[in-house]
Design a protein around this motif. Structure first.
Motif, PDB file in Angstrom:
ATOM      1  N   LEU A  66      37.576  45.584  22.793  1.00 45.82           N
ATOM      2  CA  LEU A  66      37.213  44.358  22.093  1.00 45.82           C
ATOM      3  C   LEU A  66      37.286  43.098  22.953  1.00 45.82           C
ATOM      4  N   PRO A  67      38.269  42.947  23.857  1.00 48.65           N
ATOM      5  CA  PRO A  67      38.295  41.703  24.638  1.00 48.65           C
ATOM      6  C   PRO A  67      36.989  41.422  25.382  1.00 48.65           C
ATOM      7  N   THR A  68      36.387  42.464  25.962  1.00 45.41           N
ATOM      8  CA  THR A  68      35.105  42.277  26.652  1.00 45.41           C
ATOM      9  C   THR A  68      33.952  42.186  25.664  1.00 45.41           C
ATOM     10  N   PHE A 256      39.884  45.854  29.040  1.00 45.47           N
ATOM     11  CA  PHE A 256      41.021  45.217  28.386  1.00 45.47           C
ATOM     12  C   PHE A 256      41.729  44.238  29.305  1.00 45.47           C
ATOM     13  N   SER A 257      41.916  44.614  30.551  1.00 48.99           N
ATOM     14  CA  SER A 257      42.745  43.810  31.460  1.00 48.99           C
ATOM     15  C   SER A 257      41.999  42.643  32.088  1.00 48.99           C
ATOM     16  N   HIS A 258      40.693  42.785  32.303  1.00 48.92           N
ATOM     17  CA  HIS A 258      39.914  41.750  32.992  1.00 48.92           C
ATOM     18  C   HIS A 258      38.601  41.474  32.250  1.00 48.92           C
ATOM     19  N   PRO A 259      38.689  41.107  30.974  1.00 49.90           N
ATOM     20  CA  PRO A 259      37.460  40.920  30.191  1.00 49.90           C
ATOM     21  C   PRO A 259      36.581  39.787  30.679  1.00 49.90           C
ATOM     22  N   GLY A 260      37.186  38.703  31.162  1.00 50.02           N
ATOM     23  CA  GLY A 260      36.379  37.581  31.640  1.00 50.02           C
ATOM     24  C   GLY A 260      35.535  37.957  32.835  1.00 50.02           C
ATOM     25  N   GLU A 261      36.165  38.601  33.821  1.00 52.75           N
ATOM     26  CA  GLU A 261      35.430  39.009  35.021  1.00 52.75           C
ATOM     27  C   GLU A 261      34.360  40.044  34.685  1.00 52.75           C
ATOM     28  N   LEU A 262      34.701  41.017  33.823  1.00 50.04           N
ATOM     29  CA  LEU A 262      33.747  42.070  33.489  1.00 50.04           C
ATOM     30  C   LEU A 262      32.572  41.516  32.691  1.00 50.04           C
ATOM     31  N   ALA A 263      32.838  40.704  31.682  1.00 45.45           N
ATOM     32  CA  ALA A 263      31.754  40.133  30.874  1.00 45.45           C
ATOM     33  C   ALA A 263      30.846  39.265  31.740  1.00 45.45           C
TER      34      ALA A 263
END
Length: 310
Positions: A66-68, A256-263
């Motif tokens: 969900l975070p991403t 989950f851990s790096h949603p900003g970078e992944l998105a």
């Protein structure tokens, strides 16, 4: 659809886990092949938005995705299902292997009236995407494979258990509170069956057979994968349509851990733009493009080379 008793059970479980994160996506149910399937959907997607479906990993539900997914839901019509047998969804009569899960994902999308989608998977979700592409290539717009799992790198079981143990120490502590209920519900017998199916799945052959724009995202602290050099070597064997990105500082559960970078990387990939680090996601993690095929219009852009892996 779930009975009143089942809904009460889910509500009871929710009270036992009060820190369960709220979601900006809407909780929904449907029925696929006689199995109740729980999913989340973006409530306010533009009418002409491209569809993006997020597929979870081994033993887990879609909750940790969900975070991403939420960061992308403003631009894409977003679905995050718990595949049959996982999370809050019901269990099919017979356990599902990787091809079965791909067919179940296809039937879920048919049920939702989706003709074409981009699939974003993590860990086991990546082989499911590759199998989906094998059977339904006309229904897949693009593929995003985050920390793909399976194959000889995770064999035998004791090796995979050791890899998972090392990864657990590298993930955010909140991941434990999200993952533990999912693993407990999935159960030990299902874990052994699914592990065998996953490690026997021809992940490399299916990956090399993909004919659509594909983004592969890996973390340099992921103990379940070979190093970036080996993955880059594999990516270069494709028909030049694979974009490989490294998130420095990330382990396995990048969604989950790096949603900003992944998105951020996914948005750039969907628009055929070079992958550059996200200035709005400060911290120790950095995003680097380490391989780009010639498929995309932006292929002439010069990627930034990442620092050497420790």
């Amino acid at each position: 659809m779930p009975t009143n008793a089942q809904k009460a059970s889910y509500q009871h479980r929710g009270r036992r886990h009060p820190r369960r994160p709220a979601s900006t996506l809407t909780d929904k149910w449907t029925s696929i092949d006689g199995v109740d399937v729980f999913y989340r959907e973006s409530p306010d997607a533009p009418a002409d938005a491209r569809v993006m479906t997020h597929l979870h990993g081994f033993g887990l539900s879609g909750r940790y995705l969900l975070p991403t997914a939420e960061l992308l839901a403003d631009e894409f019509h977003t679905f995050v299902p718990d595949l049959p047998g996982f999370g809050r969804s019901g269990k099919p009569k017979d356990p599902l292997d990787v091809p079965d899960l791909a067919h179940a994902a296809a039937r879920f999308l048919e049920d939702r009236g989706v003709d074409r989608t981009t699939l974003v998977g993590n860990s086991m979700g990546c082989p499911v995407i590759c199998e989906f592409a094998y059977h339904y290539p006309e229904r897949l717009e693009r593929a995003v494979l985050v920390s793909p799992a399976g194959g000889v790198i995770n064999q035998p079981l004791r090796r995979a258990v050791g890899q998972l143990a090392r990864d657990g120490g590298r993930e955010p502590r909140k991941m434990i509170t999200v993952a533990t209920p999912d693993y407990l519900r999935f159960g030990v017998p299902s874990t052994f069956r699914m592990f065998k199916a996953l490690t026997q799945y021809p992940s490399l052959e299916r990956l090399l057979a993909l004919k659509i724009p594909t983004l592969v995202v890996i973390g340099d602290r992921d103990p379940l994968l070979p190093g970036p050099d080996r993955i880059k070597e594999v990516a270069s064997q494709t028909d030049s349509h694979v974009l490989l990105v490294l998130i420095q500082g990330a382990a396995h559960a990048i969604n989950f851990s790096h949603p900003g970078e992944l998105a951020h990387a996914i948005r750039l990939f969907m628009d055929d733009r070079p992958i550059v680090d996200d200035p709005d996601s400060p911290g120790t993690a950095s995003v680097f493009e380490i391989h780009r095929g010639v498929f995309h219009p932006a292929a002439d852009a010069s990627p930034t080379e990442p620092p050497a892996r420790d």
